[in-house]
Design a protein around this motif. Structure first.
Motif, PDB file in Angstrom:
ATOM      1  N   VAL A  77      95.497 -52.239  -8.537  1.00  0.00           N
ATOM      2  CA  VAL A  77      96.859 -52.639  -8.189  1.00  0.00           C
ATOM      3  C   VAL A  77      96.841 -53.983  -7.462  1.00  0.00           C
ATOM      4  O   VAL A  77      96.045 -54.199  -6.546  1.00  0.00           O
ATOM      5  CB  VAL A  77      97.535 -51.575  -7.311  1.00  0.00           C
ATOM      6  CG1 VAL A  77      98.958 -52.004  -6.951  1.00  0.00           C
ATOM      7  CG2 VAL A  77      97.546 -50.220  -8.013  1.00  0.00           C
ATOM      8  N   LEU A  78      97.733 -54.867  -7.881  1.00  0.00           N
ATOM      9  CA  LEU A  78      97.888 -56.176  -7.254  1.00  0.00           C
ATOM     10  C   LEU A  78      99.208 -56.233  -6.507  1.00  0.00           C
ATOM     11  O   LEU A  78     100.253 -55.893  -7.062  1.00  0.00           O
ATOM     12  CB  LEU A  78      97.856 -57.267  -8.328  1.00  0.00           C
ATOM     13  CG  LEU A  78      98.246 -58.685  -7.882  1.00  0.00           C
ATOM     14  CD1 LEU A  78      97.212 -59.249  -6.911  1.00  0.00           C
ATOM     15  CD2 LEU A  78      98.401 -59.608  -9.094  1.00  0.00           C
ATOM     16  N   CYS A  79      99.173 -56.662  -5.247  1.00  0.00           N
ATOM     17  CA  CYS A  79     100.380 -56.831  -4.432  1.00  0.00           C
ATOM     18  C   CYS A  79     100.553 -58.308  -4.092  1.00  0.00           C
ATOM     19  O   CYS A  79      99.604 -58.969  -3.655  1.00  0.00           O
ATOM     20  CB  CYS A  79     100.284 -56.026  -3.141  1.00  0.00           C
ATOM     21  SG  CYS A  79     100.160 -54.242  -3.375  1.00  0.00           S
ATOM     22  N   VAL A  80     101.761 -58.810  -4.273  1.00  0.00           N
ATOM     23  CA  VAL A  80     102.064 -60.202  -3.944  1.00  0.00           C
ATOM     24  C   VAL A  80     103.375 -60.230  -3.164  1.00  0.00           C
ATOM     25  O   VAL A  80     104.340 -59.568  -3.538  1.00  0.00           O
ATOM     26  CB  VAL A  80     102.195 -61.074  -5.214  1.00  0.00           C
ATOM     27  CG1 VAL A  80     102.414 -62.537  -4.829  1.00  0.00           C
ATOM     28  CG2 VAL A  80     100.970 -60.940  -6.102  1.00  0.00           C
ATOM     29  N   GLY A  81     103.400 -60.995  -2.073  1.00  0.00           N
ATOM     30  CA  GLY A  81     104.643 -61.138  -1.321  1.00  0.00           C
ATOM     31  C   GLY A  81     104.944 -59.996  -0.377  1.00  0.00           C
ATOM     32  O   GLY A  81     106.100 -59.744  -0.054  1.00  0.00           O
ATOM     33  N   PHE A 130     102.843 -55.028  -7.701  1.00  0.00           N
ATOM     34  CA  PHE A 130     103.998 -54.871  -6.814  1.00  0.00           C
ATOM     35  C   PHE A 130     104.371 -56.238  -6.271  1.00  0.00           C
ATOM     36  O   PHE A 130     103.562 -56.900  -5.612  1.00  0.00           O
ATOM     37  CB  PHE A 130     103.697 -53.921  -5.661  1.00  0.00           C
ATOM     38  CG  PHE A 130     104.830 -53.823  -4.672  1.00  0.00           C
ATOM     39  CD1 PHE A 130     106.056 -53.302  -5.049  1.00  0.00           C
ATOM     40  CD2 PHE A 130     104.684 -54.281  -3.366  1.00  0.00           C
ATOM     41  CE1 PHE A 130     107.119 -53.230  -4.151  1.00  0.00           C
ATOM     42  CE2 PHE A 130     105.729 -54.202  -2.466  1.00  0.00           C
ATOM     43  CZ  PHE A 130     106.952 -53.676  -2.853  1.00  0.00           C
ATOM     44  N   LEU A 131     105.595 -56.675  -6.557  1.00  0.00           N
ATOM     45  CA  LEU A 131     106.107 -57.946  -6.075  1.00  0.00           C
ATOM     46  C   LEU A 131     107.056 -57.665  -4.915  1.00  0.00           C
ATOM     47  O   LEU A 131     108.142 -57.138  -5.103  1.00  0.00           O
ATOM     48  CB  LEU A 131     106.848 -58.679  -7.206  1.00  0.00           C
ATOM     49  CG  LEU A 131     106.004 -58.964  -8.466  1.00  0.00           C
ATOM     50  CD1 LEU A 131     106.866 -59.624  -9.532  1.00  0.00           C
ATOM     51  CD2 LEU A 131     104.797 -59.818  -8.137  1.00  0.00           C
ATOM     52  N   GLY A 132     106.614 -57.993  -3.712  1.00  0.00           N
ATOM     53  CA  GLY A 132     107.374 -57.683  -2.510  1.00  0.00           C
ATOM     54  C   GLY A 132     108.500 -58.655  -2.244  1.00  0.00           C
ATOM     55  O   GLY A 132     108.731 -59.617  -2.996  1.00  0.00           O
ATOM     56  N   ASP A 138     104.555 -66.770  -2.069  1.00  0.00           N
ATOM     57  CA  ASP A 138     103.157 -66.719  -2.512  1.00  0.00           C
ATOM     58  C   ASP A 138     102.996 -67.101  -3.975  1.00  0.00           C
ATOM     59  O   ASP A 138     101.879 -67.126  -4.489  1.00  0.00           O
ATOM     60  CB  ASP A 138     102.605 -65.298  -2.322  1.00  0.00           C
ATOM     61  CG  ASP A 138     102.612 -64.857  -0.869  1.00  0.00           C
ATOM     62  OD1 ASP A 138     102.410 -65.725   0.005  1.00  0.00           O
ATOM     63  OD2 ASP A 138     102.825 -63.661  -0.604  1.00  0.00           O
ATOM     64  N   TRP A 139     104.108 -67.383  -4.650  1.00  0.00           N
ATOM     65  CA  TRP A 139     104.079 -67.580  -6.097  1.00  0.00           C
ATOM     66  C   TRP A 139     103.818 -69.037  -6.454  1.00  0.00           C
ATOM     67  O   TRP A 139     104.210 -69.943  -5.741  1.00  0.00           O
ATOM     68  CB  TRP A 139     105.412 -67.146  -6.701  1.00  0.00           C
ATOM     69  CG  TRP A 139     105.323 -66.734  -8.136  1.00  0.00           C
ATOM     70  CD1 TRP A 139     105.819 -67.399  -9.220  1.00  0.00           C
ATOM     71  CD2 TRP A 139     104.709 -65.551  -8.648  1.00  0.00           C
ATOM     72  NE1 TRP A 139     105.551 -66.709 -10.367  1.00  0.00           N
ATOM     73  CE2 TRP A 139     104.867 -65.567 -10.046  1.00  0.00           C
ATOM     74  CE3 TRP A 139     104.037 -64.488  -8.053  1.00  0.00           C
ATOM     75  CZ2 TRP A 139     104.373 -64.551 -10.871  1.00  0.00           C
ATOM     76  CZ3 TRP A 139     103.549 -63.476  -8.868  1.00  0.00           C
ATOM     77  CH2 TRP A 139     103.719 -63.519 -10.251  1.00  0.00           C
ATOM     78  N   ASP A 140     103.135 -69.258  -7.567  1.00  0.00           N
ATOM     79  CA  ASP A 140     102.978 -70.594  -8.119  1.00  0.00           C
ATOM     80  C   ASP A 140     102.716 -70.460  -9.622  1.00  0.00           C
ATOM     81  O   ASP A 140     102.703 -69.358 -10.169  1.00  0.00           O
ATOM     82  CB  ASP A 140     101.854 -71.369  -7.420  1.00  0.00           C
ATOM     83  CG  ASP A 140     100.506 -70.667  -7.492  1.00  0.00           C
ATOM     84  OD1 ASP A 140     100.240 -69.967  -8.497  1.00  0.00           O
ATOM     85  OD2 ASP A 140      99.712 -70.820  -6.564  1.00  0.00           O
TER      86      ASP A 140
END
Length: 206
Positions: A77-81, A130-132, A138-140
């Motif tokens: 699982v990847l979490c960002v933001g 999961f995009l918080g 944190d996005w690019d």
């Protein structure tokens, strides 16, 4: 604020899949009845929630993330933001084999396996993203490319605050258009990318 209230009103009108009624897809019916509406309180919920005060709306989301990962056996699982330790605590509790990656800022008390950048994910399996709330920070373009490749599926993406923020809302609309199955839950959305599934869009609230 006007747009947010307008979206809430539209969602209320379309809200018709609360208990699986009107759902013809066996996958989505099972998802609603066995995962989204499942009420069992796992031991880990009580252990984690005893550590601090978690708002009711947030607790529902974190428990849902746990149930999704547990039911579908997601282990990468990847979490960002994400800007709190709670998401990582719930997901890490799913299994000792959980590989929980943080694609954003480090946060005190979080239980991530590893902090990663887009280049670190080449050739690595990701089951769920999961995009918080703060994922725009944190996005690019590099993350956009990672997501583009992963959309070939199978993949589950959960995105928070799909109507509160301009960026979140934009990404949600794009994901929903491209995904196989999407569920608009007003506060957050779920999209599955999987060609084995019957395409469909659903609206509900837990």
């Amino acid at each position: 604020m006007y747009n947010y209230l307008k979206q809430r009103f539209k969602h209320a009108i379309r809200f018709r899949h609360k208990r699986g009624y009107g759902v013809h897809s066996p996958f989505v019916f099972d998802l609603i009845t066995s995962v989204i509406k499942e009420k069992a309180v796992y031991y880990d919920f009580e252990r984690i929630e005893a550590m601090g005060n978690i708002r009711e709306k947030e607790r529902k989301l974190y428990r849902l993330l746990f149930r999704l990962a547990e039911y579908f056996s997601y282990r990468n699982v990847l979490c960002v933001g994400v800007r709190s330790p709670w998401v990582s605590m719930y997901l890490a509790a799913v299994s000792k084999q959980m590989v929980l990656l943080n694609g954003g800022c480090a946060y005190l008390g979080a239980e991530y396996t590893e902090q990663v950048k887009p280049g670190d994910l080449k050739g690595r399996k990701i089951d769920m993203v999961f995009l918080g709330r703060a994922f725009e920070e944190d996005w690019d373009e590099a993350w956009e490319e990672v997501l583009r490749v992963r959309k070939r599926g199978p993949l589950c993406i959960v995105i928070k605050d799909i109507y509160k923020g301009r960026f979140n809302s934009l990404v949600w609309r794009q994901l929903r258009q491209e995904g196989t199955v999407s569920i608009d839950m007003m506060w957050y959305g779920i999209v599955f990318f999987d060609t084995r599934l019957q395409k469909g869009r659903y609206n509900m609230i837990i």
